[in-house]
Every structure is written in structure tokens, then in C-alpha cells.
Design a protein around this motif. Structure first.
Motif, PDB file in Angstrom:
ATOM      1  N   UNK A 125       6.831  -2.402  -7.845  1.00  0.00           N
ATOM      2  CA  UNK A 125       5.391  -1.862  -8.062  1.00  0.00           C
ATOM      3  C   UNK A 125       5.272  -0.876  -6.764  1.00  0.00           C
ATOM      4  N   UNK A 126       5.330  -1.247  -5.723  1.00  0.00           N
ATOM      5  CA  UNK A 126       5.342  -0.684  -4.197  1.00  0.00           C
ATOM      6  C   UNK A 126       6.357   0.623  -4.411  1.00  0.00           C
ATOM      7  N   UNK A 132       1.500   4.018  -1.008  1.00  0.00           N
ATOM      8  CA  UNK A 132       1.320   2.596  -0.489  1.00  0.00           C
ATOM      9  C   UNK A 132       3.066   2.590   0.215  1.00  0.00           C
ATOM     10  N   UNK A 133       4.089   3.188  -0.471  1.00  0.00           N
ATOM     11  CA  UNK A 133       5.308   2.942   0.476  1.00  0.00           C
ATOM     12  C   UNK A 133       5.141   3.626   1.501  1.00  0.00           C
ATOM     13  N   UNK A 134       4.713   4.931   1.848  1.00  0.00           N
ATOM     14  CA  UNK A 134       4.644   5.634   3.060  1.00  0.00           C
ATOM     15  C   UNK A 134       3.770   4.931   4.081  1.00  0.00           C
ATOM     16  N   UNK A 135       2.862   4.100   3.682  1.00  0.00           N
ATOM     17  CA  UNK A 135       2.000   3.352   4.314  1.00  0.00           C
ATOM     18  C   UNK A 135       2.811   2.248   5.119  1.00  0.00           C
ATOM     19  N   UNK A 136       3.968   1.697   4.404  1.00  0.00           N
ATOM     20  CA  UNK A 136       4.663   0.600   4.954  1.00  0.00           C
ATOM     21  C   UNK A 136       5.762   1.386   5.915  1.00  0.00           C
ATOM     22  N   UNK A 274      18.364   0.810   5.321  1.00  0.00           N
ATOM     23  CA  UNK A 274      18.078  -0.932   5.274  1.00  0.00           C
ATOM     24  C   UNK A 274      16.748  -1.753   5.526  1.00  0.00           C
ATOM     25  N   UNK A 275      16.158  -1.014   6.900  1.00  0.00           N
ATOM     26  CA  UNK A 275      14.861  -1.440   7.250  1.00  0.00           C
ATOM     27  C   UNK A 275      13.909  -1.386   6.205  1.00  0.00           C
ATOM     28  N   UNK A 276      13.837   0.056   5.737  1.00  0.00           N
ATOM     29  CA  UNK A 276      12.969   0.289   4.654  1.00  0.00           C
ATOM     30  C   UNK A 276      13.115  -0.737   3.323  1.00  0.00           C
TER      31      UNK A 276
END
Length: 352
Positions: A125-126, A132-136, A274-276
Motif C-alpha cells: 500500500x505504501x 507517503x513513500x516520499x514522506x518516509x 536497502x535503507x528505503x
């Protein structure tokens, strides 16, 4: 293993999904699996399984938990119009976009107790929600191009909106649907005069709109398999951006595998990927896309939780560069899903 290859559906990326599904099914058979191809568009006639021997009532011999699992899987197959097919060991998700990639099908399969490939409900979903992905990305310290999220109800040509884009993002900029893939509905906007039509195009796909800073530079992507970053690929499209035509028309893009970048850059981009990937709680496999600016900055664009899976798609290209041929790749993805399902008690008794 018996593998249900789910593909197609009714998203804007249906054709790409069908190509992936057919390629996956062929590779699974090469790897020794039994593959059943299913187009999840409910209007279409689905395949059925030939009965070569009288049915055996094996369920009565299983424990209560096993009986329940068999029933759940049969109910799920019935929902797909596949009542005559035996319950699968794993579902391979060859979807792109829509319910197949945004957590919808993942939730359905979890309720059915069917192990499935790729990420779970939350990550799916994210991953489909660019805003929302860019916010993370921002929260975990990974650079991403500046952006504005625009609700689809906001008037596309209002002077307020045009001024916001000009003041915060500037021109040129990228206008894209918030929850589409394959660069569908994406426009490069050079000035204020082109903004209204670009927003109207993106708005056709629902889910809001992202207006993003245009970052000049090189397109780099990192495929991930079982928590391991594969060799970096550079994409060299004929157009200004890696759009739908460049992705799916032969000769419209060139690919450099591995990318010709410094060792330090390769180490950094793989680390960021990998972090993302882990921050979004992705599993199994995926792909993280970047823009590499002339100043040497990496900008994360998005995470693809169900990347293309034809033999010439980016993930298989990266896997091949790592010495993993396509049948082995799909076999590993299926086995990762099976192991994950086993840990959750989703393993059918033999003979079911």
C-alpha cells in the motif's frame, strides 16, 4: 510446487502484467514447478484443471487447522472462478498497479492463507502511494525531489495552484498520478501554460496527484532480492524521462549493467536502496529507482514492490548480472514466499 500465477486484472498496467505473468509461468515450468496462469479479470474465462483420477476426500484425514486452511484456499479459488483447481502452494503475483499491487490482493490472499510472492499488505500500500513513500524517504534521511501533493478535487487551472507550483517546485517539473506505475499519466511540464492539461491527465487515474521537481541527470535503479542489493543498472532512454514508450518499445532505451559509476557511488546507492526498502517493510524482492544529478547527488524517486518480470525487465537484468538466470530467479522468489508462509502456518499437508 503448485504455483498460481496471478496477472492481468483491470489496472492501467494490465498489458504489462500479462506479459510478466506469461514469462513467469514459462520460467516456473522450466524450474520444475507446476504453474497455473490466471487472469484476474473476472469477466474472462479461466483455465480449469483436468481430472485424471477420481477425487479423493483427503480433507477428512487432516487436523482441524489443516481442514480450515484447505477450506479457506478453496473459497479463495472460487472467488477467482477457479473451483476446479486444486489449492496452490504459492501464488506468484505478476500484477502491476491497481488492487494487485496496492495491498488489496495481498489482504485477500492472507485471509485465504495462501503464501504469495513479494511484499505484504502494508509495504504494498505504501509503495503504491508516492506521496507517503516520499514522506518516509525524507524521514529516514534519503533525498527525494521536492514535491507537492494535490488532491484530485482541487481545480487544475486555479491561479492559487499554479502559483504554488511555481513558488515551491518551479519549472520544469514532473506531474504524475499518485498511485500509478509504468509512467502512465506522467508529463514533463515546461511552464505554467502546460500545467493545467498535465494535471487533468494525471487526475484521470485517481488517488491524487504529485507535482515533483525535475532533477536532471542519470536514471539508476537498484533491484533487491532477499535483502541483497543486486548490481546497479543505468537506464538511458531516448526521451527526456524513462516514459511508457521508452520502457516498452524496443530500441527506445539502452541499459548499462552494471552501471558505469564510481565504486563509492555504487556503495552509496545500494545502501540507500536497502535503507528505503527496509523502511517500507518490503519483502522478497523489489526495485528502488533513483536520479543521479550532475552534482553527484542521489534522489530516490520511488519503490516498486512488484517490478516487471519478463526476461528483459530490469530486475531480471540485474539478477543475470549477478549470475542468476531467469528460471532460478523466479524459483528463488517462490521459495522465499513458501518459507514466509510456512512460518505463519500456511503450509498445506501433502496430498491436498
Amino acid at each position: 510446487m503448485r504455483v498460481l500465477v496471478l496477472m492481468g486484472g483491470d489496472s492501467a498496467e494490465r498489458k504489462v502484467s500479462l506479459d510478466s505473468g506469461r514469462a513467469v509461468a514459462k520460467a516456473l515450468r522450466t524450474a520444475g514447478h507446476e504453474a497455473v496462469e490466471v487472469d484476474t479479470d473476472f469477466q474472462l474465462k479461466q483455465p480449469s484443471e483436468e481430472i485424471t483420477s477420481p477425487p479423493v476426500d483427503r480433507e477428512s484425514h487432516q487436523s482441524g487447522a489443516s481442514e480450515a486452511l484447505v477450506v479457506r484456499r478453496k473459497l479463495a479459488l472460487k472467488a477467482f472462478g477457479l473451483s476446479s483447481i486444486s489449492p496452490p502452494d504459492v501464488a506468484f503475483l505478476a500484477f502491476h498497479g491497481g488492487l494487485g499491487e496496492n495491498g488489496g490482493i495481498q489482504a485477500f490472499l492472507e485471509m485465504a492463507g495462501i503464501p504469495y510472492t513479494g511484499s505484504g499488505i502494508l509495504a504494498s500500500a505504501i509503495g503504491m502511494d508516492k506521496h507517503i513513500s516520499k514522506m518516509i524517504f525524507q524521514q529516514i534521511g534519503v533525498k527525494t525531489p521536492r514535491w507537492l501533493f494535490i488532491d484530485r478535487t482541487e481545480p487544475s487551472g486555479s491561479s492559487h495552484l499554479v502559483n504554488r507550483v511555481g513558488d515551491i517546485i518551479g519549472f520544469p517539473c514532473i506531474v504524475k498520478p499518485n498511485n500509478q506505475g509504468s509512467t502512465i499519466g506522467v508529463s514533463v511540464v515546461e511552464d505554467q501554460g502546460e500545467l493545467k492539461s498535465a494535471i487533468e491527465l494525471a487526475n484521470k487515474y485517481g488517488g491524487g496527484i504529485v507535482v515533483e521537481e525535475y532533477v536532471p541527470g542519470r536514471d539508476l535503479t537498484v533491484a533487491i532480492l532477499d535483502q541483497e542489493a543486486l548490481p546497479v543498472i543505468e537506464i538511458c532512454p531516448k526521451h527526456r524521462i524513462y516514459d511508457y514508450e521508452c520502457k516498452y518499445t524496443g530500441g527506445m532505451s539502452e541499459y548499462v549493467v552494471p552501471a558505469k559509476i564510481r565504486d563509492s557511488t555504487e556503495k552509496e546507492i545500494r545502501s540507500q536502496a536497502l535503507k528505503v526498502y527496509r523502511a517500507l517493510r518490503c519483502e522478497g524482492y523489489g526495485r528502488v529507482d533513483f536520479r543521479f544529478s550532475p552534482d553527484g547527488d542521489l534522489f530516490c524517486l520511488e519503490v516498486n514492490t512488484l517490478p516487471g518480470m519478463t526476461e528483459t525487465s530490469l530486475l531480471p537484468k540485474a539478477a543475470k548480472a549477478a549470475g542468476i538466470e531467469f528460471p532460478e530467479l523466479v524459483d528463488r522468489i517462490v521459495r522465499l514466499a513458501y518459507v514466509k508462509g510456512s512460518k505463519r502456518g500456511w503450509t498445506l499437508p501433502k496430498g491436498c
